[in-house]
Write a protein that holds these residues in place. Structure first.
Motif, PDB file in Angstrom:
ATOM      1  N   ARG A 199       0.865  -1.188   0.000  1.00 53.59           N
ATOM      2  CA  ARG A 199       0.000   0.000   0.000  1.00 53.59           C
ATOM      3  C   ARG A 199       0.898   1.234   0.000  1.00 53.59           C
ATOM      4  O   ARG A 199       2.106   1.136   0.128  1.00 53.59           O
ATOM      5  CB  ARG A 199      -1.009   0.005   1.162  1.00 53.59           C
ATOM      6  CG  ARG A 199      -0.625  -0.595   2.474  1.00 53.59           C
ATOM      7  CD  ARG A 199       0.314   0.194   3.349  1.00 53.59           C
ATOM      8  NE  ARG A 199       0.011   1.604   3.414  1.00 53.59           N
ATOM      9  CZ  ARG A 199       0.898   2.529   3.717  1.00 53.59           C
ATOM     10  NH1 ARG A 199       2.167   2.199   3.957  1.00 53.59           N
ATOM     11  NH2 ARG A 199       0.588   3.789   3.770  1.00 53.59           N
ATOM     12  N   ASN A 221      -5.386  12.521  -0.027  1.00 56.30           N
ATOM     13  CA  ASN A 221      -4.542  11.672   0.835  1.00 56.30           C
ATOM     14  C   ASN A 221      -5.476  10.942   1.791  1.00 56.30           C
ATOM     15  O   ASN A 221      -6.702  11.118   1.751  1.00 56.30           O
ATOM     16  CB  ASN A 221      -3.508  12.531   1.578  1.00 56.30           C
ATOM     17  CG  ASN A 221      -2.445  11.677   2.263  1.00 56.30           C
ATOM     18  OD1 ASN A 221      -1.881  10.772   1.642  1.00 56.30           O
ATOM     19  ND2 ASN A 221      -2.173  11.927   3.523  1.00 56.30           N
ATOM     20  N   LYS A 222      -4.899  10.119   2.646  1.00 52.82           N
ATOM     21  CA  LYS A 222      -5.675   9.289   3.563  1.00 52.82           C
ATOM     22  C   LYS A 222      -6.750  10.088   4.295  1.00 52.82           C
ATOM     23  O   LYS A 222      -6.505  11.215   4.716  1.00 52.82           O
ATOM     24  CB  LYS A 222      -4.701   8.642   4.564  1.00 52.82           C
ATOM     25  CG  LYS A 222      -5.316   7.702   5.571  1.00 52.82           C
ATOM     26  CD  LYS A 222      -6.185   6.630   4.964  1.00 52.82           C
ATOM     27  CE  LYS A 222      -5.498   5.821   3.884  1.00 52.82           C
ATOM     28  NZ  LYS A 222      -6.436   4.965   3.117  1.00 52.82           N
TER      29      LYS A 222
HETATM   30  O1  MRU Z   1      -4.621   3.299   1.882  1.00 50.76           O
HETATM   31  P1  MRU Z   1      -3.135   3.502   1.863  1.00 50.76           P
HETATM   32  O2  MRU Z   1      -2.446   2.982   3.078  1.00 50.76           O
HETATM   33  O3  MRU Z   1      -2.532   2.997   0.580  1.00 50.76           O
HETATM   34  O4  MRU Z   1      -2.986   5.084   1.875  1.00 50.76           O
HETATM   35  C1  MRU Z   1      -1.690   5.631   1.872  1.00 50.76           C
HETATM   36  C2  MRU Z   1      -1.693   7.106   1.958  1.00 50.76           C
HETATM   37  O5  MRU Z   1      -2.713   7.758   2.011  1.00 50.76           O
HETATM   38  C3  MRU Z   1      -0.342   7.763   1.851  1.00 50.76           C
HETATM   39  O6  MRU Z   1      -0.302   8.928   2.621  1.00 50.76           O
HETATM   40  C4  MRU Z   1      -0.090   8.115   0.379  1.00 50.76           C
HETATM   41  O7  MRU Z   1      -0.261   6.990  -0.415  1.00 50.76           O
HETATM   42  C5  MRU Z   1       1.263   8.679   0.161  1.00 50.76           C
HETATM   43  S1  MRU Z   1       2.488   7.436   0.248  1.00 50.76           S
HETATM   44  C6  MRU Z   1       4.018   8.093  -0.011  1.00 50.76           C
END
Ligand code: MRU
Length: 352
Positions: A51, A253-254
């Motif tokens: 991820r 972002n997340k």
């Molecule tokens: O759902 P995920 O764990 O893949 O989400 C990850 C994020 O939101 C990170 O902040 C984003 O991908 C940046 S990673 C350098």
């Protein structure tokens, strides 16, 4: 607890398959999974064994090599091989919808397929080489992001981060945590506040592991606490990653990042997004066009397999939110820190 060393590659091509750290097991187990088929790679991305935007980009590129190897064994004509592989590539790009790095990396592999004049064996080898190239470039890009970002980290700063934009969200080093690593290398009084990041707790499970194993002082807080600490003057800057940035600078972002950005604006705390140019999707004018992944109700209703709410309660679980460009102090990329007006600075960055 596992022993994490940031020098470990999150994902790596090994001979004929892709090896990755299994991120569903953190923090209890540190193990690797060998992914040997295209369909298994699709599932590894979907189920978040791998991820983080840049990491799933490289995973997608590896997945296309795996599909190519499977089709290679089928004795197809070159024309049929290319047609089938391009279909598989488009399918791979649908394994997760929000992080544009996945579509970007798939597109890079499709370019190889379309531009190659080699026979099938030669083409498969070209795809393998390109997959490994993307892997290597990711770490180099993150180090550049880290070095540019370190320039805006105040001496002795406490940096708040959300989710995990670290070595484990990339091939190595990280984007937002790359900034932390580079800043800490220059000034070991820098420290991090890590948001827990419900529902999947990437902040607690992954960021705290990565940073503490590297000896970087880290304090875990729950998602609702950020404004409390900002009001107390305990946060000097925010640095987060991104999954997709629109041409106007709006950044997905997340889930929960937007809330942090609003709190940062209110408390005059600089809010930085650290991301490679491959996270910028210049084909979309604003964040309104970003597809937000909807995830399962169980991620919200359960923690570690145990229910934490009334079993029949309604649940909505968007995986990401979009922070409007006006809340972002700067976007830290491998070509420098982009500043508002992002429409202009993003366009200029791509010209470089
Ligand atoms: O759902 P995920 O764990 O893949 O989400 C990850 C994020 O939101 C990170 O902040 C984003 O991908 C940046 S990673 C350098």
């Amino acid at each position: 607890m596992v022993e994490f060393q940031s020098k470990i590659k999150t994902i790596e091509w090994v001979g004929t398959f892709s090896r990755m750290v299994d991120q569903t097991k953190f923090p209890y187990e540190f193990s690797f999974v060998d992914i040997k088929s295209g369909d298994d790679m699709f599932d590894a991305i979907r189920t978040m064994i791998v991820r983080g935007a840049p990491a799933i980009g490289v995973a997608g590129a590896h997945g296309i090599v795996l599909y190519a190897q499977e089709l290679q064994a089928k004795n197809l004509s070159r024309e049929d091989f290319v047609k089938a592989l391009l279909e598989k590539a488009d399918y791979m790009a649908t394994s997760r919808p929000t992080a544009v790095n996945l579509m970007w990396a798939v597109e890079k592999q499709k370019e190889v397929i379309k531009n190659s004049t080699s026979d099938i064996d030669g083409l498969v080898e070209e795809l393998r080489q390109n997959g490994v190239k993307l892997e290597k470039e990711d770490v180099e890009i993150n180090k550049k992001i880290g070095d540019y970002g370190a320039e805006v980290v105040p001496k002795g700063a406490t940096i708040l981060t959300h989710c995990n934009a670290g070595a484990l969200a990339t091939v190595g080093y990280g984007t937002a945590l790359g900034v932390v690593r580079s800043a800490y290398a220059k000034d070991n009084t820098v420290q991090v506040f890590a948001d827990e990041t419900r529902p999947r707790q990437q902040g607690a499970r992954i960021t705290t592991l990565e940073l503490t194993m590297d000896g970087i002082p880290t304090t875990l807080i729950t998602d609702g606490m950020c404004s409390y600490f900002m009001k107390k003057g305990m946060i000097d800057m925010v640095c987060v990653g991104a999954d997709r940035i629109a041409a106007n600078g709006d950044a997905a972002n997340k889930i929960g990042t937007y809330t942090v950005a609003i709190a940062a604006k209110y408390h005059n705390v600089p809010f930085y997004v650290a991301a490679p140019l491959s996270t910028i999707d210049t084909s979309i004018a604003s964040g309104d066009e970003i597809v937000i992944e909807e995830r399962s109700r169980e991620e919200v209703t359960h923690i570690n397999g145990k229910i934490i709410c009334a079993p029949e309660v309604n649940v909505i679980n968007p995986g990401f939110d979009v922070t409007p460009a006006e809340l972002i102090t700067g976007i830290i990329t491998e070509v420098g820190i982009l500043r508002p007006d992002y429409k202009k600075s993003i366009a200029e960055a791509f010209k470089k």
